[in-house]
Motif scaffolding. Structure first.
Motif, short mmCIF file in Angstrom:
data_model
loop_
_atom_site.label_atom_id
_atom_site.label_comp_id
_atom_site.label_asym_id
_atom_site.label_seq_id
_atom_site.Cartn_x
_atom_site.Cartn_y
_atom_site.Cartn_z
N ILE A 17 0.83 -1.18 -0.15
CA ILE A 17 0.10 0.12 -0.06
C ILE A 17 0.82 1.18 0.01
O ILE A 17 0.74 2.07 -0.79
N VAL A 18 1.80 1.17 0.87
CA VAL A 18 2.84 2.45 0.95
C VAL A 18 3.56 2.61 -0.22
O VAL A 18 3.64 3.84 -0.79
N ILE A 19 4.02 1.45 -1.12
CA ILE A 19 4.78 1.62 -2.34
C ILE A 19 3.69 2.24 -3.39
O ILE A 19 4.14 2.99 -4.17
N ILE A 20 2.78 1.67 -3.50
CA ILE A 20 1.69 1.95 -4.41
C ILE A 20 1.18 3.71 -4.46
O ILE A 20 1.16 4.29 -5.24
N ILE A 21 1.05 4.09 -3.15
CA ILE A 21 0.57 5.43 -2.74
C ILE A 21 1.87 6.27 -3.22
O ILE A 21 1.68 7.43 -3.75
N PHE A 22 3.15 5.79 -2.75
CA PHE A 22 4.00 6.77 -3.02
C PHE A 22 4.28 6.99 -4.65
O PHE A 22 4.65 8.08 -4.91
N PHE A 23 4.15 5.66 -5.34
CA PHE A 23 4.82 5.93 -6.89
C PHE A 23 3.54 6.59 -7.48
O PHE A 23 3.93 7.50 -8.39
N ALA A 24 2.31 6.33 -7.13
CA ALA A 24 1.12 7.27 -7.48
C ALA A 24 1.35 8.71 -7.38
O ALA A 24 1.15 9.49 -8.39
N ASP A 25 1.93 8.98 -6.25
CA ASP A 25 2.00 10.48 -5.86
C ASP A 25 3.21 10.89 -6.94
O ASP A 25 3.06 11.99 -7.41
N ILE A 26 4.25 10.32 -6.76
CA ILE A 26 5.45 10.98 -7.51
C ILE A 26 5.36 10.86 -8.91
O ILE A 26 5.70 12.01 -9.57
N PHE A 103 -1.67 4.34 4.48
CA PHE A 103 -2.18 5.29 3.84
C PHE A 103 -1.32 6.63 4.31
O PHE A 103 -0.82 7.46 3.36
N ILE A 104 -1.26 6.83 5.64
CA ILE A 104 -0.42 8.02 6.15
C ILE A 104 0.97 7.74 5.75
O ILE A 104 1.53 8.86 5.38
N ILE A 105 1.59 6.72 5.90
CA ILE A 105 2.91 6.62 5.71
C ILE A 105 2.98 6.83 4.10
O ILE A 105 4.18 7.50 3.93
N ILE A 139 -1.93 13.76 -4.51
CA ILE A 139 -2.29 12.42 -4.10
C ILE A 139 -1.82 11.98 -2.86
O ILE A 139 -2.53 11.10 -1.90
N ALA A 140 -0.76 12.29 -2.43
CA ALA A 140 0.03 12.17 -0.93
C ALA A 140 -1.02 12.79 0.02
O ALA A 140 -1.37 12.15 1.18
N ASP A 141 -1.41 14.05 0.01
CA ASP A 141 -2.24 14.66 0.77
C ASP A 141 -3.66 13.82 1.03
O ASP A 141 -4.19 13.84 2.21
N LEU A 142 -4.13 13.44 -0.19
CA LEU A 142 -5.28 12.78 -0.18
C LEU A 142 -5.21 11.38 0.61
O LEU A 142 -6.18 11.16 1.29
N SER A 143 -4.05 10.65 0.46
CA SER A 143 -3.83 9.52 1.22
C SER A 143 -3.86 9.71 2.79
O SER A 143 -4.43 8.81 3.32
#
Length: 161
Positions: A17-26, A103-105, A139-143
């Motif tokens: 989850i952390v990796i998906i959110i990080f890469f989607a954001d970046i 999600f927060i991480i 996206i980071a803020d949203l997560s």
């Protein structure tokens, strides 16, 4: 009683989850950076624009008008938060908490990456109704918002019982 294996794959599945959110954001920020000029606006829906801005502060541009010291303060706060939540995810057994903390991480790492490499956070999602605009975010803020909302809702539902 059988002791759980410390290296159990399921125990660390939250990292996905952390990796998906990080890469989607970046990747979303990189795409905005490459295809938009700073302060450029493009209407997407009747309530949503892409509006490329740099945020030198925290949420709602808090302390953005300072001389740069806030970058280090917010980076330190992010690092402490990330490490604390990673520790909780490693030691926690409640699946709902692990998901919300993940999600927060992911969001915190995405914004920390921006602060370290760009000196600011790239924001681009602009929600509005008529002339009333919410703070521009990413996206980071949203997560982070989703993770905190899950935590609050869980606490609210548990207190209602």
């Amino acid at each position: 009683m059988k002791k759980e294996n410390f290296y159990n794959k399921k125990r660390y599945s939250w990292i996905y989850i952390v990796i998906i959110i990080f890469f989607a954001d970046i990747f979303s920020k990189y795409w905005i950076f490459k295809h938009f000029s700073l302060y450029q606006i493009k209407k997407i829906f009747f309530i949503c624009n892409i509006f490329y801005v740099h945020n030198y502060g925290a949420a709602f541009s808090l302390l953005s008008n300072q001389n740069g010291w806030q970058k280090w303060l917010f980076s330190l706060i992010s690092i402490i938060t990330i490490l604390n939540m990673i520790y909780v995810n490693i030691t926690e057994q409640k699946k709902n908490d692990i998901i919300s903390y993940s999600f927060i991480i992911g969001g915190a790492i995405g914004n920390l990456f921006d602060r370290v490499f760009y000196g600011c956070v790239i924001d681009f999602i602009d929600l509005h109704i008529d002339g009333y605009h919410f703070a521009t975010f990413n996206i980071a803020d949203l997560s982070i918002f989703i993770g905190v909302t899950i935590i609050i809702m869980k606490k609210y539902v548990n207190n209602k019982k």
